[in-house]
Motif scaffolding. Structure first.
Motif, short mmCIF file in Angstrom:
data_model
loop_
_atom_site.label_atom_id
_atom_site.label_comp_id
_atom_site.label_asym_id
_atom_site.label_seq_id
_atom_site.Cartn_x
_atom_site.Cartn_y
_atom_site.Cartn_z
N GLY A 138 -17.11 1.97 46.30
CA GLY A 138 -17.63 2.71 47.45
C GLY A 138 -17.19 4.15 47.55
O GLY A 138 -17.52 4.82 48.53
N LEU A 139 -16.49 4.68 46.54
CA LEU A 139 -16.07 6.08 46.58
C LEU A 139 -17.27 6.97 46.33
O LEU A 139 -18.13 6.66 45.49
N ASN A 140 -17.34 8.08 47.08
CA ASN A 140 -18.45 9.00 46.87
C ASN A 140 -18.19 9.88 45.63
O ASN A 140 -17.08 9.91 45.09
N GLN A 141 -19.22 10.63 45.22
CA GLN A 141 -19.13 11.41 43.99
C GLN A 141 -18.06 12.49 44.07
O GLN A 141 -17.38 12.78 43.08
N THR A 142 -17.91 13.09 45.23
CA THR A 142 -16.90 14.14 45.37
C THR A 142 -15.49 13.59 45.17
O THR A 142 -14.66 14.20 44.47
N GLN A 143 -15.19 12.43 45.79
CA GLN A 143 -13.87 11.82 45.62
C GLN A 143 -13.63 11.43 44.16
O GLN A 143 -12.53 11.65 43.62
N ILE A 144 -14.64 10.85 43.53
CA ILE A 144 -14.50 10.44 42.13
C ILE A 144 -14.24 11.64 41.23
O ILE A 144 -13.36 11.61 40.36
N THR A 145 -14.98 12.72 41.49
CA THR A 145 -14.88 13.90 40.63
C THR A 145 -13.53 14.58 40.76
O THR A 145 -12.84 14.83 39.76
N PHE A 146 -13.13 14.88 41.98
CA PHE A 146 -11.93 15.70 42.17
C PHE A 146 -10.63 14.89 42.18
O PHE A 146 -9.57 15.44 41.87
N ASP A 147 -10.69 13.61 42.53
CA ASP A 147 -9.47 12.81 42.57
C ASP A 147 -9.18 12.10 41.24
O ASP A 147 -8.02 11.75 40.97
N HIS A 148 -10.21 11.91 40.42
CA HIS A 148 -10.01 11.13 39.20
C HIS A 148 -10.55 11.82 37.95
O HIS A 148 -9.80 12.07 37.00
N VAL A 149 -11.85 12.13 37.94
CA VAL A 149 -12.48 12.69 36.74
C VAL A 149 -11.88 14.03 36.35
O VAL A 149 -11.50 14.26 35.20
N LEU A 150 -11.78 14.94 37.33
CA LEU A 150 -11.29 16.28 37.03
C LEU A 150 -9.84 16.25 36.57
O LEU A 150 -9.46 16.99 35.64
N ARG A 151 -9.04 15.41 37.20
CA ARG A 151 -7.62 15.32 36.81
C ARG A 151 -7.48 14.87 35.36
O ARG A 151 -6.68 15.40 34.60
N ASN A 152 -8.29 13.89 34.95
CA ASN A 152 -8.25 13.41 33.57
C ASN A 152 -8.90 14.38 32.60
O ASN A 152 -8.48 14.48 31.44
N ALA A 153 -9.93 15.10 33.07
CA ALA A 153 -10.62 16.05 32.19
C ALA A 153 -9.77 17.28 31.91
O ALA A 153 -9.88 17.89 30.84
N LEU A 154 -8.93 17.66 32.87
CA LEU A 154 -8.06 18.82 32.67
C LEU A 154 -6.96 18.55 31.64
O LEU A 154 -6.43 19.48 31.04
N LEU A 155 -6.63 17.29 31.44
CA LEU A 155 -5.57 16.93 30.51
C LEU A 155 -5.86 17.39 29.08
O LEU A 155 -5.04 18.08 28.47
N PRO A 156 -7.05 17.07 28.51
CA PRO A 156 -7.34 17.58 27.17
C PRO A 156 -7.45 19.10 27.12
O PRO A 156 -7.22 19.71 26.07
N ALA A 157 -7.82 19.71 28.27
CA ALA A 157 -7.96 21.17 28.30
C ALA A 157 -6.62 21.87 28.10
O ALA A 157 -6.59 23.06 27.74
#
Length: 315
Positions: free
Chosen positions: A219-238
């Motif tokens: 039930g998480l919305n796209q904004t929560q998924i993006t900034f709380d989870h996806v972005l945090r993991n995506a920044l790691l390889p960066a």
């Protein structure tokens, strides 16, 4: 601990190979430092005496061993052109280059991350499409070309920024930022665009993973998924891009500092090449290579702390 020891050993070995390649690469360059110092009118006796004084009459292997011993003692020799300690000459130029590199890295990170997130999340937006085109243009455009355009627009036409010179931070912080803004901006175009594209691809890769589907099902919305989870993991390889970006910025600063007449390491390299100042040139090459290797080592260290799988040899 074994992982860090291995990385440290690789770091030391790389630095040793850098010293080896740096020294012997300059031995095969055309030109005689003694002739460059004395001028073309010097006779053979004067040249021979100066070569003996500088140790140029010894075997390259002997000179390499002596140079390596001096490096371990912190003695990088005496500059042929400036007739003073190489360490002092480099230290005087370091402040300008360090300020320029840090400022450029900050600008690259700010707009590179912002563009990467915007393009990844709004890919069908016409502005995101335009941003992708700009990224491709900036990657393909050499930093000195961008610098010339910026000088024409902001220095010649608008007269908003100075076109040359450098004011130390301690002397006047505001004037320092004004003298460094255009050089740092011209350096940040390419590196920021690379970071933006890399982050966009990393975000897309994260969005396809199973945990994102699970979060949506909860039930998480796209904004929560993006900034709380996806972005945090995506920044790691960066993080791995930081070392490459620093190397790119340092390499580009060699030309940019000459374009804007900034008395930094880049301008010093150009001067040492034209004057055949081998002790200074060898030290500057070793300095740039050491910073690049150290930054990559530090990035690997941070990456391993953030992702324990790397320390265990897993992907």
């Amino acid at each position: 601990m074994r992982f860090y020891l291995k990385k440290f050993f690789e770091f030391i070995l790389t630095l040793f190979l850098v010293t080896l390649v740096t020294f012997f690469a300059f031995q095969i360059l055309p030109g005689n430092p003694a002739v460059a110092i004395l001028g073309p009118d010097a006779d053979e006796i004067q040249i021979a005496n100066l070569e003996s004084e500088l140790g140029l009459d010894k075997s390259p292997f002997i000179r390499y061993g002596e140079w390596l011993k001096k490096i371990f003692r912190g003695d990088f020799g005496t500059s042929y052109k400036y007739s003073k300690s190489v360490s002092k000459v480099v230290a005087d130029a370091f402040a300008a280059t360090f300020s320029l590199a840090i400022f450029s890295l900050i600008l690259s990170a700010i707009w590179g991350i912002a563009f990467g997130i915007f393009i990844a999340l709004k890919e069908k937006n016409p502005f995101a499409f335009a941003a992708q085109i700009l990224n491709q243009i900036w990657i393909a455009t050499p930093s000195f070309c961008a610098a010339i355009f910026l000088i024409i627009i902001f220095c010649v036409k608008l007269r908003a920024f100075p076109s040359m010179g450098f004011v130390p931070w301690k002397q006047n912080p505001l004037a320092c930022l004004r003298t460094l803004f255009l050089p740092a901006l011209s350096l940040s175009f390419g590196s920021g665009a690379i970071l933006s594209r890399y982050l966009k691809n990393s975000i897309h890769a994260e969005q396809k993973k199973d945990y994102v589907k699970t979060l949506r099902a909860k039930g998480l919305n796209q904004t929560q998924i993006t900034f709380d989870h996806v972005l945090r993991n995506a920044l790691l390889p960066a993080l791995t891009m930081l070392g490459l970006l620093i190397a790119d910025i340092l390499g580009g600063s060699i030309i940019i500092e000459n374009v804007f007449s900034i008395p930094g390491i880049g301008r010093l390299i150009a001067t040492s090449i034209s004057s055949r100042d081998f002790p200074l040139l060898q030290t500057l090459t070793l300095y740039l290579a050491s910073i690049t290797v150290a930054c990559n080592f530090f990035v690997d260290f941070l990456h391993s702390l953030a992702d324990p799988r790397i320390r265990r040899g897993k992907k």
